[in-house]
Scaffold this active site. Sequence first.
Site, PDB file in Angstrom:
ATOM      1  CD  GLU A  57      -4.985   5.434   4.371  1.00 50.68           C
ATOM      2  OE1 GLU A  57      -4.050   5.215   3.578  1.00 50.68           O
ATOM      3  OE2 GLU A  57      -6.157   5.115   4.134  1.00 50.68           O
TER       4      GLU A  57
ATOM      5  CE  LYS B 257      -4.027  -2.123   1.971  1.00 49.67           C
ATOM      6  NZ  LYS B 257      -5.444  -1.887   2.041  1.00 49.67           N
TER       7      LYS B 257
ATOM      8  CG  HIS C 274     -12.787  -1.619   7.890  1.00 49.54           C
ATOM      9  ND1 HIS C 274     -13.358  -0.368   7.891  1.00 49.54           N
ATOM     10  CD2 HIS C 274     -12.134  -1.736   9.072  1.00 49.54           C
ATOM     11  CE1 HIS C 274     -13.055   0.240   9.024  1.00 49.54           C
ATOM     12  NE2 HIS C 274     -12.334  -0.570   9.756  1.00 49.54           N
TER      13      HIS C 274
ATOM     14  NE  ARG D 234      -8.356  -9.127  -5.038  1.00 50.55           N
ATOM     15  CZ  ARG D 234      -9.495  -8.618  -4.643  1.00 50.55           C
ATOM     16  NH1 ARG D 234     -10.587  -8.801  -5.377  1.00 50.55           N
ATOM     17  NH2 ARG D 234      -9.600  -7.920  -3.537  1.00 50.55           N
TER      18      ARG D 234
HETATM   19  P1  ADP Z   1      -8.250  -3.764   2.560  1.00 52.36           P
HETATM   20  O1  ADP Z   1      -7.143  -3.851   1.553  1.00 52.36           O
HETATM   21  O2  ADP Z   1      -7.927  -4.430   3.858  1.00 52.36           O
HETATM   22  O3  ADP Z   1      -9.584  -4.129   2.007  1.00 52.36           O
HETATM   23  P2  ADP Z   1      -8.759  -0.943   2.101  1.00 52.36           P
HETATM   24  O4  ADP Z   1      -7.650   0.041   2.100  1.00 52.36           O
HETATM   25  O5  ADP Z   1      -9.291  -1.362   0.779  1.00 52.36           O
HETATM   26  O6  ADP Z   1      -8.322  -2.212   2.963  1.00 52.36           O
HETATM   27  O7  ADP Z   1      -9.956  -0.386   2.979  1.00 52.36           O
HETATM   28  C1  ADP Z   1     -11.092  -1.167   3.278  1.00 52.36           C
HETATM   29  C2  ADP Z   1     -12.159  -0.310   3.932  1.00 52.36           C
HETATM   30  O8  ADP Z   1     -11.659   0.292   5.131  1.00 52.36           O
HETATM   31  C3  ADP Z   1     -12.648   0.864   3.097  1.00 52.36           C
HETATM   32  O9  ADP Z   1     -13.659   0.497   2.199  1.00 52.36           O
HETATM   33  C4  ADP Z   1     -13.163   1.807   4.186  1.00 52.36           C
HETATM   34  O10 ADP Z   1     -14.411   1.368   4.657  1.00 52.36           O
HETATM   35  C5  ADP Z   1     -12.160   1.616   5.304  1.00 52.36           C
HETATM   36  N1  ADP Z   1     -11.041   2.589   5.209  1.00 52.36           N
HETATM   37  C6  ADP Z   1      -9.826   2.372   4.670  1.00 52.36           C
HETATM   38  N2  ADP Z   1      -9.056   3.488   4.744  1.00 52.36           N
HETATM   39  C7  ADP Z   1      -9.792   4.445   5.343  1.00 52.36           C
HETATM   40  C8  ADP Z   1      -9.571   5.816   5.725  1.00 52.36           C
HETATM   41  N3  ADP Z   1      -8.405   6.427   5.513  1.00 52.36           N
HETATM   42  N4  ADP Z   1     -10.581   6.482   6.323  1.00 52.36           N
HETATM   43  C9  ADP Z   1     -11.765   5.878   6.585  1.00 52.36           C
HETATM   44  N5  ADP Z   1     -12.032   4.587   6.254  1.00 52.36           N
HETATM   45  C10 ADP Z   1     -11.076   3.872   5.645  1.00 52.36           C
END
Ligand code: ADP
Length: 502
Positions: A200, A116, A235, A291
């Site tokens: 972040e 990431k 999430h 993917r």
């Molecule tokens: P993963 O790779 O574990 O799926 P992601 O980065 O895609 O993680 O994030 C999954 C979910 O987590 C997002 O859809 C959101 O709901 C929450 N999320 C991730 N980053 C943030 C952020 N900076 N602020 C608020 N919610 C977040």
Amino acid sequence: MIRSLLVANRGEIAVRIVRAARERGMRSIAVFSEPDRLAPHVLEADEAYPIGPAASAESYLRADKLIEVAKASGAEAIHPGYGFLAEQASFAQAVEDAGLIFVGPTPETIAAMGDKTEARRRMAEAGVPIVPGLTEAVTSPEEATAAAVQLGFPVLLKASAGGGGKGMRVVEAEADVKRAFEAAQREALAAFGDDSVYLERYLEQPRHIEIQVLGDAHGNVVHLGDRECSIQRRHQKLIEEAPSPVLSAEARAAMGEAAVQAAKAVDYRGAGTIEFLYHDGEFFFLEMNTRLQVEHPVTELVTGLDIVDWQLRVASGEPLNFGQEDVELNGHAIECRIVSEDPSTGFLPSTGVITRLETPTGPGVRWDGGVAEGFEVSPHYDPLLGKLIVHAPTRAAAISRMSRALDALVLTGVESSVLFHRRVMDEPDFRAGSFSIRYLEQHPELVEVADSASALRAAAVAAALLEEGHRRLHRTSRISGNGSNAISAWRASGWPWRRERP
Ligand code: ADP
């Protein structure tokens, strides 16, 4: 031209890919763990080979065994599906080293976007807005605290190698950073074998909106529009729709362009997804999934394109035969992920044998399933049983169609999310398109257990309907009813499979 395809996956996505291969005239080769011997993906494929015991680490995650089976069976290509090895650059590399085609992007692209922090660096360089925060991992609690203070609370600690919502910790105050940092590190190490963590800004009420992209091996990249994925638990997504109910034409175009830019920055080949957090007209790059996504069907229904077919064509070396201007979005599509989890216990997994499964049909209704009656849902794998997807001319019509389809879906033997989904379809904020990733927290009523009086009433109605169905059966055929089988069609804790009418 690929003539034979090994599908290195299980469940609904393996079934989906096997069907796409068959339509392309390819020989489909499935693999299975011991408990999956008679799973739908095995029965649908032309051939199937055992790869080990139930535990994923000893079967679906064994890159060496998968490649061995591919070679022994004469497969020319491997489709990884999603999950398992789909985003492991080392697997893609091993497939290529074995002289086989990996259906997906290059190992370099997977590696770059799988980390990431590196993905954030690459995107920032390409001019794509990222969620404010770091682009390098923090290595000590002190460093994490200093960075958090500078960024401003609340912050989100995230595993660099993260996925599936794991290794994430929201921190509200300086005093809590140390503990959260150590916990996130531990969780990241356990889940991904890599303890790098970065930080972040935690956006308070964003929406998760993502863009599907498709590239070929000749440098062409198009996007196939957006998907709204804000309805989540832990999430992880539960309901997706296309298009998002809130994007203006300008925002949609800007996000589409940013996604194409992002994909081109990493020489993207095949189907991929650029995920964004969206708030009040602003959007920020979240991550790229290199993917096929679980929710790809909603995009297929609004674009009329078969994404898995295009993955196979691109892997065969075919160029895209259409441009961005040819991609049109028609109507509205919604997907409900039917999972074997109990919403009333905070979505804890539920296991058991599927005693009855009847899936809805009709115009604009699609069921992408991975289980069948008599199949045992085990704790070893993803809880996704199948996806119910609908398409209609408008969002309101799609919600009506989904409600009707959910009413017609009969699934017993394990707890599932069917009733939860049905309640969401009636919920005013969802219907108004007014929600964020915090939707579930804000609507606890959606997961409440029905009180005992209405559960009893539902059970009585279900019993009466069963009785009625039985009488009809006896009148019209010579098959005799079997009381114990019939009774399994309802459970007092569940949902009557026909709605009560006054
Ligand atoms: P993963 O790779 O574990 O799926 P992601 O980065 O895609 O993680 O994030 C999954 C979910 O987590 C997002 O859809 C959101 O709901 C929450 N999320 C991730 N980053 C943030 C952020 N900076 N602020 C608020 N919610 C977040």
